[in-house]
Design a protein around this motif. Structure first.
Motif, PDB file in Angstrom:
ATOM      1  N   SER A 178       0.801  -1.224   0.000  1.00 30.20           N
ATOM      2  CA  SER A 178       0.000   0.000   0.000  1.00 30.20           C
ATOM      3  C   SER A 178       0.834   1.274   0.000  1.00 30.20           C
ATOM      4  O   SER A 178       2.031   1.261   0.281  1.00 30.20           O
ATOM      5  N   TRP A 180       1.154   5.711   0.926  1.00 30.87           N
ATOM      6  CA  TRP A 180       1.174   6.447   2.193  1.00 30.87           C
ATOM      7  C   TRP A 180       0.153   7.568   2.279  1.00 30.87           C
ATOM      8  O   TRP A 180      -0.024   8.161   3.343  1.00 30.87           O
ATOM      9  N   LYS A 204       2.075  -5.086   3.394  1.00 32.91           N
ATOM     10  CA  LYS A 204       3.339  -4.329   3.470  1.00 32.91           C
ATOM     11  C   LYS A 204       2.989  -2.863   3.259  1.00 32.91           C
ATOM     12  O   LYS A 204       2.822  -2.393   2.135  1.00 32.91           O
ATOM     13  N   GLU A 207       6.691   2.754   3.637  1.00 34.07           N
ATOM     14  CA  GLU A 207       7.699   3.176   4.607  1.00 34.07           C
ATOM     15  C   GLU A 207       7.675   4.693   4.811  1.00 34.07           C
ATOM     16  O   GLU A 207       8.219   5.214   5.772  1.00 34.07           O
ATOM     17  N   PHE A 254      -1.771  -4.088  -5.304  1.00 30.17           N
ATOM     18  CA  PHE A 254      -0.800  -3.003  -5.114  1.00 30.17           C
ATOM     19  C   PHE A 254      -1.458  -1.645  -5.312  1.00 30.17           C
ATOM     20  O   PHE A 254      -2.204  -1.451  -6.279  1.00 30.17           O
ATOM     21  N   GLY A 256       0.025   2.271  -5.551  1.00 32.27           N
ATOM     22  CA  GLY A 256       1.234   3.092  -5.537  1.00 32.27           C
ATOM     23  C   GLY A 256       1.428   3.733  -6.894  1.00 32.27           C
ATOM     24  O   GLY A 256       0.473   3.861  -7.674  1.00 32.27           O
ATOM     25  N   SER A 257       2.659   4.111  -7.171  1.00 26.45           N
ATOM     26  CA  SER A 257       2.927   4.838  -8.413  1.00 26.45           C
ATOM     27  C   SER A 257       2.898   3.893  -9.621  1.00 26.45           C
ATOM     28  O   SER A 257       3.102   2.680  -9.482  1.00 26.45           O
ATOM     29  N   THR A 260       6.269   1.953 -10.085  1.00 24.96           N
ATOM     30  CA  THR A 260       6.414   0.761  -9.240  1.00 24.96           C
ATOM     31  C   THR A 260       5.416  -0.313  -9.676  1.00 24.96           C
ATOM     32  O   THR A 260       5.733  -1.505  -9.680  1.00 24.96           O
ATOM     33  N   LEU A 279      -3.066   2.726  -9.488  1.00 20.61           N
ATOM     34  CA  LEU A 279      -1.843   3.506  -9.723  1.00 20.61           C
ATOM     35  C   LEU A 279      -2.105   5.015  -9.784  1.00 20.61           C
ATOM     36  O   LEU A 279      -3.129   5.494  -9.324  1.00 20.61           O
ATOM     37  N   GLY A 280      -1.168   5.721 -10.360  1.00 18.49           N
ATOM     38  CA  GLY A 280      -1.213   7.184 -10.342  1.00 18.49           C
ATOM     39  C   GLY A 280      -2.199   7.778 -11.331  1.00 18.49           C
ATOM     40  O   GLY A 280      -2.849   7.073 -12.108  1.00 18.49           O
ATOM     41  N   CYS A 312      -4.467  10.279  -5.487  1.00 21.27           N
ATOM     42  CA  CYS A 312      -4.303   9.728  -6.838  1.00 21.27           C
ATOM     43  C   CYS A 312      -5.232  10.396  -7.831  1.00 21.27           C
ATOM     44  O   CYS A 312      -4.899  10.573  -8.993  1.00 21.27           O
ATOM     45  N   GLU A 428       2.793  12.789 -12.937  1.00 25.88           N
ATOM     46  CA  GLU A 428       2.133  13.021 -11.656  1.00 25.88           C
ATOM     47  C   GLU A 428       3.121  13.734 -10.720  1.00 25.88           C
ATOM     48  O   GLU A 428       4.165  13.178 -10.378  1.00 25.88           O
TER      49      GLU A 428
HETATM   50  P1  NAD Z   1       5.317   3.897  -4.481  1.00 31.37           P
HETATM   51  O1  NAD Z   1       5.036   3.256  -5.786  1.00 31.37           O
HETATM   52  O2  NAD Z   1       6.593   4.625  -4.323  1.00 31.37           O
HETATM   53  O3  NAD Z   1       5.245   2.851  -3.289  1.00 31.37           O
HETATM   54  C1  NAD Z   1       4.085   2.099  -3.019  1.00 31.37           C
HETATM   55  C2  NAD Z   1       4.469   0.881  -2.211  1.00 31.37           C
HETATM   56  O4  NAD Z   1       5.282   0.012  -3.004  1.00 31.37           O
HETATM   57  C3  NAD Z   1       5.277   1.149  -0.945  1.00 31.37           C
HETATM   58  O5  NAD Z   1       4.794   0.313   0.070  1.00 31.37           O
HETATM   59  C4  NAD Z   1       6.700   0.775  -1.355  1.00 31.37           C
HETATM   60  O6  NAD Z   1       7.517   0.369  -0.280  1.00 31.37           O
HETATM   61  C5  NAD Z   1       6.454  -0.389  -2.292  1.00 31.37           C
HETATM   62  N1  NAD Z   1       7.482  -0.634  -3.300  1.00 31.37           N
HETATM   63  C6  NAD Z   1       8.397   0.226  -3.809  1.00 31.37           C
HETATM   64  N2  NAD Z   1       9.110  -0.366  -4.790  1.00 31.37           N
HETATM   65  C7  NAD Z   1       8.648  -1.637  -4.890  1.00 31.37           C
HETATM   66  C8  NAD Z   1       8.956  -2.742  -5.733  1.00 31.37           C
HETATM   67  N3  NAD Z   1       9.892  -2.656  -6.684  1.00 31.37           N
HETATM   68  N4  NAD Z   1       8.264  -3.885  -5.576  1.00 31.37           N
HETATM   69  C9  NAD Z   1       7.271  -3.977  -4.647  1.00 31.37           C
HETATM   70  N5  NAD Z   1       6.937  -2.973  -3.819  1.00 31.37           N
HETATM   71  C10 NAD Z   1       7.605  -1.806  -3.948  1.00 31.37           C
HETATM   72  O7  NAD Z   1       4.067   4.881  -4.222  1.00 31.37           O
HETATM   73  P2  NAD Z   1       3.850   5.884  -3.011  1.00 31.37           P
HETATM   74  O8  NAD Z   1       4.772   7.037  -3.180  1.00 31.37           O
HETATM   75  O9  NAD Z   1       3.840   5.138  -1.722  1.00 31.37           O
HETATM   76  O10 NAD Z   1       2.358   6.353  -3.234  1.00 31.37           O
HETATM   77  C11 NAD Z   1       1.991   7.389  -4.086  1.00 31.37           C
HETATM   78  C12 NAD Z   1       1.448   6.832  -5.383  1.00 31.37           C
HETATM   79  O11 NAD Z   1       0.329   5.988  -5.111  1.00 31.37           O
HETATM   80  C13 NAD Z   1       0.939   7.902  -6.325  1.00 31.37           C
HETATM   81  O12 NAD Z   1       1.341   7.579  -7.628  1.00 31.37           O
HETATM   82  C14 NAD Z   1      -0.584   7.790  -6.195  1.00 31.37           C
HETATM   83  O13 NAD Z   1      -1.278   8.258  -7.319  1.00 31.37           O
HETATM   84  C15 NAD Z   1      -0.742   6.317  -6.002  1.00 31.37           C
HETATM   85  N6  NAD Z   1      -2.033   6.011  -5.366  1.00 31.37           N
HETATM   86  C16 NAD Z   1      -3.005   5.430  -6.145  1.00 31.37           C
HETATM   87  C17 NAD Z   1      -4.268   5.164  -5.596  1.00 31.37           C
HETATM   88  C18 NAD Z   1      -5.351   4.562  -6.442  1.00 31.37           C
HETATM   89  O14 NAD Z   1      -6.353   4.131  -5.892  1.00 31.37           O
HETATM   90  N7  NAD Z   1      -5.202   4.506  -7.756  1.00 31.37           N
HETATM   91  C19 NAD Z   1      -4.524   5.471  -4.256  1.00 31.37           C
HETATM   92  C20 NAD Z   1      -3.511   6.036  -3.493  1.00 31.37           C
HETATM   93  C21 NAD Z   1      -2.263   6.307  -4.063  1.00 31.37           C
END
Ligand code: NAD
Length: 540
Positions: A178, A180, A204, A207, A254, A256-257, A260, A279-280, A312, A428
């Motif tokens: 997830s 942050w 997970k 961080e 997952f 995140g961005s 990733t 994602l983003g 996001c 983004e």
């Molecule tokens: P991030 O991609 O940097 O990290 C997300 C998670 O992935 C963290 O827990 C990180 O430790 C883990 N991670 C990093 N590298 C990895 C790898 N190679 N393999 C597996 N896990 C890995 O994203 P972030 O900075 O924590 O969050 C912000 C992003 O999340 C923005 O792009 C935002 O748009 C997106 N987001 C999307 C939604 C949605 O519903 N679409 C909701 C919230 C946030």
């Protein structure tokens, strides 16, 4: 800000964080130290002070959690329960969020830098959403052994001598990774459907700010989730990689961005495990000249400033009809320059984004951490170098305006006449930065809205319902808001599925479809005896 009030509020949060669940991993139903006993720091975004040090779980801790989950899966008790019974247990966790909302909101305010008021609102949303997921337990049970009774088209039904039914099985051991920005909400949105569907899970959290997620372990323990069915390993990228690569993990959900997300997909490809990727985005707000000016200004601000632009679905591209552009930008600049900064998010009980809904003032929060702060300023430097015009903001506010030094604040920034090819239009930024372009026709508005690789959310504003509908239907995004007032923009309801087009994601979350993401659809074909007989035998 009064330094004493800052220290007192931080100390209060630090005292919450003394609890065992905020200092250990949660594996096999117990709170345990990470094998290598390492820690990671997290800082208060408003001042940059150290908030807490939490366990840095690494690959071996992930493997320990996977083994615990595999044992629970092999034992089979959780998967054998009805979804309704599992949901009754998960409902206690949702209630636990509601019961501890104040403490969790203080923790998120200190960890993410969001105003307490906003954190408390969204955490209440997580508890309610949890209750919604639990209500789907019974719905999932009703779907088990449903006869295949429609196929559509010629020969749409299977042969009369078949008794063919569908079942929805859990997937197995699943990894939940997830982000942050809304830490507990994002994590709990995965935990609930994963567990109600009958899987065994490892969470997970991020961080960067994931402390509130650690409390889910305590909630699971108190609710009576069997050991190993749910586990939490805090850590950084290395822990995430170990989870995605493990052959024992059959699905990764997952958030995140997009960068990733693509790595997660790559890690899952060799073992062909399932992925769900949220994602983003780079959402567009399309404003036609028949929109009420006040509403357009309010919606623009809400769209790009909610959670400091760290959402996001943030509407960070304003696409405004030519003749409406100047009046809108004039008012926007005036309003943005009046906004106060949120010097101490932990004590910010009355102001915060969406505060205008209660007739209160909005407030600009710091961004989450030093690296995000630097990244956003880098985007602004590049934009300036590319000749992009800055209407307002563009950098770090004066310490005197904020009230103290050391925080990760950025001025609400509006960039005008932005080239379509620039990073501030295409990428983004994840901060309080709005890029503006204009259009002269409906077709042009649609082209502008669809001019990035993302497709998470978008809004069209017009007082003409037919025009709003025509444009909404042509926008490529998983969630589109068509509105004359701006009401509802960014709003979510747990019953409404959402997800991304293009680089914004794979799969859908929320709604019954969101629960199905954590299941495998199976058909069972009974021939030579009736399904009713089979049911009697299996019960007997
Ligand atoms: P991030 O991609 O940097 O990290 C997300 C998670 O992935 C963290 O827990 C990180 O430790 C883990 N991670 C990093 N590298 C990895 C790898 N190679 N393999 C597996 N896990 C890995 O994203 P972030 O900075 O924590 O969050 C912000 C992003 O999340 C923005 O792009 C935002 O748009 C997106 N987001 C999307 C939604 C949605 O519903 N679409 C909701 C919230 C946030």
């Amino acid at each position: 800000m009064d330094q004493d009030s800052n220290n007192n509020s931080l100390d209060k949060v630090r005292s919450h964080l003394q609890r065992e669940c905020f200092n250990k991993l949660f594996i096999g139903g117990k709170f345990v130290e990470p094998i290598e006993r390492e820690k990671l720091p997290t800082y208060y975004p408003a001042t940059g002070e150290l908030l807490h040090e939490f366990p840095r779980g690494k690959a071996n801790d992930i493997y320990a959690a996977i083994s615990a989950a595999e044992r629970a899966w092999a034992e089979g008790t959780w998967a054998a329960m009805s979804a309704a019974n599992r949901a009754e247990i998960v409902a206690k966790m949702a209630q636990g969020i509601e019961d501890n909302k104040e403490m969790l909101a203080e923790i998120e305010a200190a960890d993410v830098g969001k105003p307490f008021r906003q954190a408390a609102m969204t955490l209440g949303g997580a508890a309610n959403e949890g209750k919604y997921w639990c209500s789907l337990g019974k719905a999932l049970d009703k779907e088990q052994d449903l006869p295949v009774n429609s196929g559509g088209g010629k020969g749409g039904l299977p042969p009369a001598e078949w008794n063919v039914v569908y079942r929805r099985d859990p997937i197995g051991v699943v990894g939940l990774i997830s982000a942050w920005n809304y830490p507990l909400n994002v994590a709990f949105r995965k935990v609930c459907p994963a567990l109600i569907a009958g899987n065994c899970a490892i969470l997970k959290p991020s961080e960067i700010a994931g402390l509130s997620c650690m409390f889910i372990g305590k909630l699971a323990q108190d609710a009576g989730i069997p050991p190993g069915v749910f586990n939490i390993v805090t850590g950084d990228r290395d822990a995430g990689v170990a989870l995605t690569m493990s052959p024992s993990v059959s699905m990764i959900s997952f958030t995140g961005s997009s960068i990733t997300g693509s790595k997660v997909m790559e890690a899952c490809a060799p073992k062909l495990s399932q992925v769900a990727l949220e994602l983003g985005g780079k959402s567009a707000l399309v404003v036609f000249d028949d929109t009420d000016l006040d509403k357009a200004v309010e919606t623009t601000m809400k769209g790009f400033l909610t959670n400091g632009g760290q959402i996001c679905t943030a509407h960070t591209r304003l696409i405004v009809q030519d003749n409406f552009k100047q009046p809108l930008l004039n008012r926007l600049k005036e309003e943005l320059e009046k906004l106060p900064f949120c010097a101490n998010p932990i004590t910010e009980k009355n102001r915060g984004d969406r505060a205008w809904e209660d007739g209160k003032t909005d407030v600009v929060q710091p961004v989450v951490c030093d690296s995000q702060h630097k990244k956003i300023l880098g985007f602004l430097d590049d934009a300036k170098a590319a000749g992009v015009e800055i209407l307002t903001g563009g950098g770090v506010p004066d310490e005197k305006v904020v009230g103290h030094s050391g925080g990760y604040f950025i001025q609400p920034t509006v960039l005008v006449n932005v080239g379509q090819e620039t990073d501030v239009w295409q990428k983004e930024v994840f901060g309080p930065v709005l890029s503006v372009r204009s259009f002269s026709s409906e077709d042009e508005a649609v082209l502008e809205a669809n001019s990035t690789k993302f497709g998470l959310a978008s809004t069209v504003m017009s007082s003409d319902p037919a025009k709003a509908m025509r444009v909404a239907n042509r926008i490529r995004a998983g969630a589109v808001y068509a509105t004359s007032t701006g009401e509802g923009i960014l709003a979510e309801h747990p019953a409404v599925s959402r997800g991304g087009f293009g680089c914004s994601g794979v799969g859908r979350e929320l709604g019954i479809g969101g629960l199905h993401e954590y299941t495998e659809l199976k058909s069972v074909n009974y021939t030579g005896f009736s399904l009713a007989d089979a049911k009697i035998e299996s019960v007997g």
